[in-house]
Motif scaffolding. Structure first.
Motif, PDB file in Angstrom:
ATOM      1  N   PRO A  39       0.715  -1.147   0.015  1.00 48.21           N
ATOM      2  CA  PRO A  39      -0.079  -0.065   0.154  1.00 48.21           C
ATOM      3  C   PRO A  39       0.691   1.220   0.009  1.00 48.21           C
ATOM      4  CG  PRO A  39      -0.159  -1.063   2.091  1.00 48.21           C
ATOM      5  CD  PRO A  39       0.693  -2.079   1.227  1.00 48.21           C
ATOM      6  N   ALA A  40       0.383   2.276  -0.630  1.00 45.77           N
ATOM      7  CA  ALA A  40       1.210   3.474  -0.932  1.00 45.77           C
ATOM      8  C   ALA A  40       1.361   4.448   0.159  1.00 45.77           C
ATOM      9  CB  ALA A  40       0.424   4.329  -1.855  1.00 45.77           C
ATOM     10  N   GLU A  46      -0.260   9.164  -1.645  1.00 52.19           N
ATOM     11  CA  GLU A  46      -1.809   8.864  -1.537  1.00 52.19           C
ATOM     12  C   GLU A  46      -2.135   7.418  -2.673  1.00 52.19           C
ATOM     13  OE1 GLU A  46      -3.303  12.387  -3.284  1.00 52.19           O
ATOM     14  OE2 GLU A  46      -3.048  13.494  -1.465  1.00 52.19           O
ATOM     15  N   PRO A  47      -3.032   6.940  -2.492  1.00 50.51           N
ATOM     16  CA  PRO A  47      -4.294   7.240  -1.640  1.00 50.51           C
ATOM     17  C   PRO A  47      -4.190   7.112   0.045  1.00 50.51           C
ATOM     18  CG  PRO A  47      -5.008   5.381  -2.707  1.00 50.51           C
ATOM     19  CD  PRO A  47      -3.590   5.989  -3.368  1.00 50.51           C
ATOM     20  N   TYR A  48      -4.364   7.949   0.683  1.00 50.45           N
ATOM     21  CA  TYR A  48      -4.120   7.368   2.312  1.00 50.45           C
ATOM     22  C   TYR A  48      -5.312   6.566   2.704  1.00 50.45           C
ATOM     23  CZ  TYR A  48      -0.575  10.961   1.897  1.00 50.45           C
ATOM     24  OH  TYR A  48       0.580  11.591   1.606  1.00 50.45           O
ATOM     25  N   GLY A  50      -7.207   4.684   5.981  1.00 49.71           N
ATOM     26  CA  GLY A  50      -7.292   4.712   7.079  1.00 49.71           C
ATOM     27  C   GLY A  50      -6.946   3.035   7.612  1.00 49.71           C
ATOM     28  N   HIS A  51      -6.577   3.023   8.997  1.00 47.22           N
ATOM     29  CA  HIS A  51      -6.365   1.671   9.494  1.00 47.22           C
ATOM     30  C   HIS A  51      -7.921   0.809   9.675  1.00 47.22           C
ATOM     31  CE1 HIS A  51      -6.252  -1.259  12.749  1.00 47.22           C
ATOM     32  NE2 HIS A  51      -5.215  -1.485  12.564  1.00 47.22           N
ATOM     33  N   ASP A  52      -8.808   1.624   9.841  1.00 54.19           N
ATOM     34  CA  ASP A  52     -10.175   0.894   9.586  1.00 54.19           C
ATOM     35  C   ASP A  52     -10.287   0.296   8.176  1.00 54.19           C
ATOM     36  OD1 ASP A  52     -10.552   1.096  12.327  1.00 54.19           O
ATOM     37  OD2 ASP A  52     -12.058   2.688  12.231  1.00 54.19           O
ATOM     38  N   GLU A  53     -10.214   1.188   7.280  1.00 50.50           N
ATOM     39  CA  GLU A  53     -10.493   0.551   5.996  1.00 50.50           C
ATOM     40  C   GLU A  53      -9.460  -0.243   5.432  1.00 50.50           C
ATOM     41  OE1 GLU A  53     -10.202   3.882   7.146  1.00 50.50           O
ATOM     42  OE2 GLU A  53     -12.048   4.887   6.566  1.00 50.50           O
ATOM     43  N   PHE A  54      -8.390  -0.129   5.958  1.00 53.80           N
ATOM     44  CA  PHE A  54      -7.364  -1.028   5.373  1.00 53.80           C
ATOM     45  C   PHE A  54      -7.725  -2.582   6.290  1.00 53.80           C
ATOM     46  CE2 PHE A  54      -3.123  -3.095   4.722  1.00 53.80           C
ATOM     47  CZ  PHE A  54      -3.192  -2.761   3.280  1.00 53.80           C
ATOM     48  N   SER A  55      -7.982  -2.378   7.240  1.00 55.77           N
ATOM     49  CA  SER A  55      -8.369  -3.681   8.044  1.00 55.77           C
ATOM     50  C   SER A  55      -9.657  -4.393   7.426  1.00 55.77           C
ATOM     51  CB  SER A  55      -8.676  -3.362   9.663  1.00 55.77           C
ATOM     52  OG  SER A  55      -7.528  -3.161  10.173  1.00 55.77           O
ATOM     53  N   MET A  56     -10.515  -3.630   6.927  1.00 56.28           N
ATOM     54  CA  MET A  56     -11.754  -4.108   6.245  1.00 56.28           C
ATOM     55  C   MET A  56     -11.146  -4.729   5.122  1.00 56.28           C
ATOM     56  SD  MET A  56     -15.089  -1.976   4.854  1.00 56.28           S
ATOM     57  CE  MET A  56     -13.978  -1.005   3.409  1.00 56.28           C
ATOM     58  N   PHE A  57     -10.133  -4.215   4.131  1.00 58.58           N
ATOM     59  CA  PHE A  57      -9.820  -5.153   2.912  1.00 58.58           C
ATOM     60  C   PHE A  57      -9.165  -6.353   3.450  1.00 58.58           C
ATOM     61  CE2 PHE A  57      -9.397  -0.342   0.987  1.00 58.58           C
ATOM     62  CZ  PHE A  57     -10.651  -0.399   0.631  1.00 58.58           C
ATOM     63  N   THR A 207      -5.290  -0.098  -7.152  1.00 57.42           N
ATOM     64  CA  THR A 207      -5.907   1.158  -6.824  1.00 57.42           C
ATOM     65  C   THR A 207      -5.319   1.669  -5.485  1.00 57.42           C
ATOM     66  OG1 THR A 207      -7.656  -0.219  -5.618  1.00 57.42           O
ATOM     67  CG2 THR A 207      -8.112   0.580  -7.692  1.00 57.42           C
ATOM     68  N   VAL A 208      -4.666   0.890  -4.587  1.00 56.54           N
ATOM     69  CA  VAL A 208      -4.027   1.566  -3.628  1.00 56.54           C
ATOM     70  C   VAL A 208      -2.525   1.247  -3.225  1.00 56.54           C
ATOM     71  CG1 VAL A 208      -6.335   1.466  -2.230  1.00 56.54           C
ATOM     72  CG2 VAL A 208      -4.632  -0.350  -1.753  1.00 56.54           C
ATOM     73  N   GLY A 209      -2.052   0.430  -4.209  1.00 57.48           N
ATOM     74  CA  GLY A 209      -0.711  -0.046  -3.957  1.00 57.48           C
ATOM     75  C   GLY A 209       0.322   0.988  -4.453  1.00 57.48           C
ATOM     76  N   ILE A 210       1.579   0.909  -4.064  1.00 58.12           N
ATOM     77  CA  ILE A 210       2.417   1.928  -4.536  1.00 58.12           C
ATOM     78  C   ILE A 210       2.715   1.962  -5.971  1.00 58.12           C
ATOM     79  CG2 ILE A 210       4.498   0.617  -3.740  1.00 58.12           C
ATOM     80  CD1 ILE A 210       4.450   4.357  -3.477  1.00 58.12           C
TER      81      ILE A 210
END
Length: 233
Positions: A39-40, A46-48, A50-57, A207-210
Motif C-alpha cells: 500500500p502507498a 496517496e491514496p491514504y 485509514g487503519h479501519d478501511e485497510f483492516s476491512m480490505f 488502486t491503493v498499491g504504491i
C-alpha cells in the motif's frame, strides 16, 4: 430479520469466531497481503487509507480467500467444522456462500431501492446477477460505472457478502479488458505471480498499491463504520 440481514448475521458470526483465533493465521496472511498489495500509505503517498478501511480490505481477503488450513479458507473451515451448537440452517447457508462467492467488477444495469436489489453484469463473464445489495442500491452517485463487490448465493438468492465496495465512475466498456483487477501485460514481466493472486488482490494493488496503475486517481471513502468486520493486519 429479512433474508439479507440473516446472511450478514451468519457472516458476522463466522468473522467473530475467527477474530478470537486470528493468531492461527495472522502472521502469514499479513506477510502475503502486504507484500503483494504494497500500500502507498506506507510510503507517505496517496491514496491514504485509514487503519479501519485497510483492516476491512484485509479482513475480507482473509475470510473469503486466504486458504491457510488444508487449503481451506476460514469461511470454508467454519462451514466444514462449525462450532458446537451452530444452527444447521446457518451452516448450510455458509456452505452455500463458500461454494458460490466471488469478487469481481460489475456494470450497474438497474436498481430497485424498494427491494434494495441491484442488477449487475460481471465485466469478466458478462453474466447478469440480481443482487441484494443495499449499499450499491442506495448510493445515488453510483450509476453508470462499475462496482467492485463480493457476491454469493444463499438460500437461492444472490447477496453482497463483502464489505468492500469499490466504485469506478469510468464506463464499463472503457475498463472491461484491462482495467483494475485484471492481469496486465506488464505483470507477465514484473509480477507474474499476480496471475494467481485473484481479482480482489489485484484490484487493491491497482488502486491503493504504491505501484498501482490507478492509484493516482483513486480515493477511499468509508460510509458504514459501525458494522465493519475487522481482523487487523
Amino acid at each position: 430479520m429479512d433474508r439479507f440481514d440473516v446472511v450478514q448475521a451468519d457472516i458476522n458470526a463466522m468473522a467473530r469466531y475467527w477474530e478470537d483465533r486470528k493468531l492461527e493465521f495472522l502472521e502469514p496472511a499479513n506477510e502475503l497481503f502486504m507484500a503483494f498489495v504494497d500500500p502507498a500509505f506506507r510510503y507517505g503517498e496517496e491514496p491514504y487509507v485509514g487503519h479501519d478501511e485497510f483492516s476491512m480490505f484485509f479482513t475480507e481477503w482473509v475470510l473469503f480467500e486466504f486458504a491457510f488450513l488444508e487449503r481451506r479458507t476460514p469461511l470454508e473451515e467454519y462451514a466444514a467444522h462449525p462450532p458446537a451448537g451452530t444452527e444447521p440452517a446457518r451452516v448450510a447457508r455458509l456452505g452455500e456462500i463458500a461454494r458460490s462467492q466471488f469478487f469481481s467488477r460489475f456494470a450497474i444495469l438497474d436498481k430497485d431501492p424498494a427491494t434494495e436489489t441491484v442488477v449487475l453484469s460481471d465485466v469478466v463473464t458478462r453474466r447478469r446477477y440480481d443482487v441484494c445489495d443495499p449499499v450499491t442500491c442506495l448510493q445515488p452517485r453510483w450509476r453508470d460505472g462499475t462496482i467492485g463487490v463480493r457476491i454469493a448465493c444463499a438460500d437461492g438468492a444472490w447477496h453482497a457478502v463483502g464489505q468492500a465496495h469499490l466504485y469506478d465512475r469510468a464506463l464499463p466498456e472503457h475498463t472491461d479488458r484491462d482495467g483494475p483487477g485484471f492481469f496486465h501485460e506488464e505483470d507477465r514481466l514484473i509480477r507474474p505471480e499476480a496471475e494467481h493472486m485473484g481479482f480482489y488482490l489485484r484490484l487493491l494493488r491497482d488502486t491503493v498499491g504504491i505501484e498501482g496503475r490507478y492509484r493516482h486517481t483513486a480515493s477511499i471513502r468509508r460510509d458504514d463504520a459501525a458494522d465493519a468486520r475487522h481482523i487487523s493486519p
